[in-house]
Design an enzyme around this catalytic site. Structure first.
Site, PDB file in Angstrom:
ATOM      1  N   CYS A   1       0.803  -1.230   0.000  1.00 52.63           N
ATOM      2  CA  CYS A   1       0.000   0.000   0.000  1.00 52.63           C
ATOM      3  C   CYS A   1       0.834   1.277   0.000  1.00 52.63           C
ATOM      4  O   CYS A   1       0.560   2.210  -0.766  1.00 52.63           O
ATOM      5  CB  CYS A   1      -0.950  -0.001   1.202  1.00 52.63           C
TER       6      CYS A   1
ATOM      7  N   HIS B   1      -3.090   6.489   3.955  1.00 55.39           N
ATOM      8  CA  HIS B   1      -1.666   6.644   4.274  1.00 55.39           C
ATOM      9  C   HIS B   1      -1.194   8.003   3.764  1.00 55.39           C
ATOM     10  O   HIS B   1      -1.446   8.370   2.609  1.00 55.39           O
ATOM     11  CB  HIS B   1      -0.845   5.554   3.586  1.00 55.39           C
TER      12      HIS B   1
END
Lengths: 338, 338, 338, 338
Positions: D147, D239
């Site tokens: 990710c 994120h």
């Protein structure tokens, strides 16, 4: 000095016990137990210390024992932070072997001859120790209530003379109550979880015993009815609760009860200056600001409104767990039960 | 298409109005008002868009007008997200000038001839529109209740036939209810604040009006007594509440009431499939998981226990504010009040 | 005893000053100043105390003075928690009037003859006090750096001999750095804000002065280049930062530097046992667990990896603000500058 | 329609796959697998659905299969949300048996003949599918990166012509990246954890492959050096990362690169309008406000400063996991690899 130990010393409540006992004026903490995996290691190696106060240096070198009757047989008192599934049998065996057990576990709280004690609320229930002895037990078990029950019954204590019989309580409980690993961040962050397993039942049944009458041989349960709704909120430490009690007495009188309340004794080292603190500010108590009052041993109350409605907050792993057991032990020691 | 506008379009509730109205099938959102400082700018420039869904592209180019009677005089409906201190006089003037005002502000909620409406709960209260007109007003004002009151009364609606008269409610409310800047992070993070100014009074008084009977000329207030304790918790969106109602009917029957409940109509665009969703899971509803049900317009209930106790959750700025006003406007339009 | 006061005693940093000075062994805290609105009230009435440790009882009765030169003219030292817009002129006037000013404000940090001091890092910069006196000033100003700069330069101090010249730093800063009301809950909860006004510039310029050389009359700035990226995260207290420094020396040597580091003196009351604590655990330091180390005065470091990369954490309102000023004052007192 | 399935459909990433595939225009989701314990139950019974969007109704009735080669042998594509310890062997067996595997697991990412693909960044790497087939495999495996690596390399993609070779990156990663149960609330609330197991290595090695050159038979790794410092912060999804790249080109040019960037194709259903969104506001991107841009498939960038420094944010379980695999499958389907 009285020699003591902690059963289950590496968990969330176990670490609080170590914090509170490391420099205790009456108790010499010499034994820390944990599971087989940790036995033989120094406490420093065995524990993943996660309190936001540093681990007491002098505790780090203690070699952890395996949780067992043998490990604690030479002690005067053991404090139990065991999970309920282990505590039931083991605490019985330890008490039978002659050691005093001060337990935070739920296993024996409702046993007929086991005191369920909060020193400021029902110190006379310690009389059940003699009942245990009378049936031939060498040691004894004394328990403290569940964390939410402690905060609620301490908050109700200054107004017990108001003779309420019907309590409603909605709790907003901290995540530390479920242990370090008990609640996933994804489950509680930006969230409320309106369910805590068996918590409501504990508040409803334990309160009847705590507020009950010790008649010299057993506890006559209080008729008080508690209807609890328990919720987990994104708070680290400190249980907050909205309490309704059935009295029409004016709020001003209730506030005076809180203001004038004094604990029935003041000689125990872990006891705070004020067991119950009344806060005037319209938006208090709050867990982040009030949980550490009295070194985490005071319960703060406020927002008294007709109804009767008010708010109470207390530190769930200090006043509501480890500190509760330590204070019980101090009461026991001061009353010559050892 | 019905031409509509939003008063106070840059704030937290105003942004929700813009989100809900940008692609509305009946309403053509053509006017956005804000303070002098923003007037003349494009909405894109004027607003600090802070919802977690993107600003509707077609709204960005609207030139913001100054909040005033003149700015909205050509509209059919204005939605008011004004603060209470502005809403009082301005909404009156706008209604007098011939425009329909659907307001989320508290100012006129308790006015004798102003409907305080939740479409699924008391749609007949719209009859007060005729009372306003009968006294010579060209437009009218319709209000929706306070966010917590909406969630509670919608949750109680499926069980109103149980004839309770005594409600206790402990709320755990989201920070968005205080607006984008209303609550400092230092005040609420890792904390609970057991006080929300005038919220308890709103829940206690508005409920009596909403549950009241419209006799053709006025609302006869319900005798229901609400005793509220309101708390702010660290949740972004979604008010959760523990509700006690005085019925001894078995939980199973209550659950069936919730399961079988259907809204009295189903033709409004903003109306969710289910206005009230009953959840079986022992730990639901939860604000983070359930606030967006029905596009934020459903109220979720669960944990029905004898007592009667249960939990309700709803989105405070959609179902509890902007969406409530939009749904009111849809009901008004469908019932030919325009 | 040395008589001291706090300018701006009711704010977030001001309350920390009061906490740290209430029972100080060398300093007698006798004057607390605030805005006109608070002047004349007792500190207990004037302050909205919001630290999670109780307000020191003996401070509550002090009558708050209006922030002015006159209010502090009889003191030996004043600690300044004033906002920058007030600090500039007022601190100058107070220093000119003969009082020693230990300031946490940014206003004078980069003034040529004002020391920007961290006791463990550049104590010799106090020599600038003589430069101030030589130009006829009766008192003097000594400043401490910005909170992030303090944590970073303290963390770099044990490895300065590695002769790095290029620092990259990404900070994850606590909300208390913006004051009690500085950041709305809606802005930071479940979020990261990658911008803190002028913070990056402060880290980049202040570091050059702190690491500079005092040649007896002025500071020759260090050529060290800092490139900072500053971010606010949902943490109450404690700034954490990822630091890169340009040395290829093996991690093991760097770790030894940290382990073996000792502050150049150890006689100051507010000084922790260890100014810089090296933590072995792979996932430390962490702000919630490590911010209170050394009573909030230690900086914790860990995760040293080749690169050189490592992590540092320190308490932003104690070590990074009020505690920094108090420690400066202790150094000043111990070196007979008063 | 292309028949597809999801391996490990009950976990955090598995639920995202179900959300994204339930109404997919090209793919018919007909098989959901999970562990033995769930096999045979309806998906509704088997899953503890914990996304904040409702479970797609049509998925609830699918009977869950046991994760095995047999369960998926009739499908065209399987999406793998398996944990790495299961994915290694099983994905190989499934690919060998003739099915296309689009995997989010780490197991095969660095295999020499397995494409590690982000459609907008290195679509030509799909050529490795032919290499897999040339050695006799009936199906094939295509992987998406970790990710954090996805967010970073997508953010760097518009400026790759700037020829940087030295990247520093400090991540602030969401808790959902560790799965629903991966991180305890006590570990991350009011905290930062500066360690995520093997995350830094993934960012450093995967980037070299993604940015490498496919020469028709293998990937020649890019010489780019990434030095990562990875941190967990109290954010649910999204994120965020501070990135430094070694170019002295003026920020204005870099901003233009971002503004003018368009993906090399625009025909894939899951592809957002803009793969990379440049935000002007000084305090953006922010995970709570920007993670859902482009239905969670856009990466947002901002705060471009000389240095070169900038900030990037992307949704870790959509763009960074399930959505990445789905987009890969769409690219594969559009390029006739099935």
């Amino acid at each position: 000095m009285i020699n003591v130990g902690v059963l289950g010393a590496t968990g969330a409540v176990g670490q609080r016990f170590v914090q509170l006992l490391a420099a205790h004026p009456w108790f010499n903490l010499k034994t820390l137990t944990a599971s087989e995996r940790s036995a033989g290691k120094s406490y420093r190696e065995a524990v993943n210390w996660r309190l936001d106060v540093a681990m007491p240096e002098n505790m780090g070198d203690i070699v952890v024992s395996k949780t067992s009757v043998d490990s604690v047989k030479d002690l005067d008192i053991v404090f139990s932070a065991l999970p309920a599934e282990l505590a039931g049998i083991l605490e019985t065996e330890i008490a039978d072997s002659g050691v005093a057990v001060c337990s935070n576990a739920a296993s024996h709280r409702m046993d007929a001859d086991v005191p369920l004690v909060i020193p400021e609320v029902n110190p006379d229930h310690l009389g059940l120790i003699d009942v245990q002895r009378d049936r031939g037990r060498d040691g004894f078990i004394v328990t403290n209530p569940n964390c939410s029950t402690i905060v609620m019954t301490m908050a109700l204590n200054p107004i017990r003379k108001r003779n309420f019989s019907d309590i409603r309580v909605a709790t907003m409980q901290a995540v530390s109550g479920a242990g370090f690993e008990g609640i996933a961040a994804m489950a509680i962050y930006d969230n409320v979880v309106p369910y805590i397993g068996s918590e409501e039942t504990k508040m409803e049944t334990e309160t009847k015993k705590i507020m009950g009458h010790f008649n010299g041989s057993e506890i006559e349960y209080s008729p008080v009815q508690v209807s609890a709704s328990c919720h987990r909120v994104p708070v680290i430490d400190g249980h907050t609760m909205a309490i309704w009690a059935d009295t029409d007495d004016p709020a001003e009188e209730i506030i005076n009860d809180f203001r004038n309340y004094r604990a029935p004794f003041s000689n125990l080292p872990t006891q705070p200056d004020k067991s119950v603190i009344y806060l005037d500010a319209v938006d208090r108590p709050q867990p982040r600001l009030d949980r550490n009052s009295g070194n985490g041993m005071s319960v703060s109350v406020g927002r008294v409104r007709e109804g009767l409605r008010f708010i109470a907050t207390g530190h769930n792993t200090i006043r509501g767990a480890a500190g509760a057991s330590v204070l019980n032990a101090e009461l026991i020691a001061s009353r010559k039960y050892l």
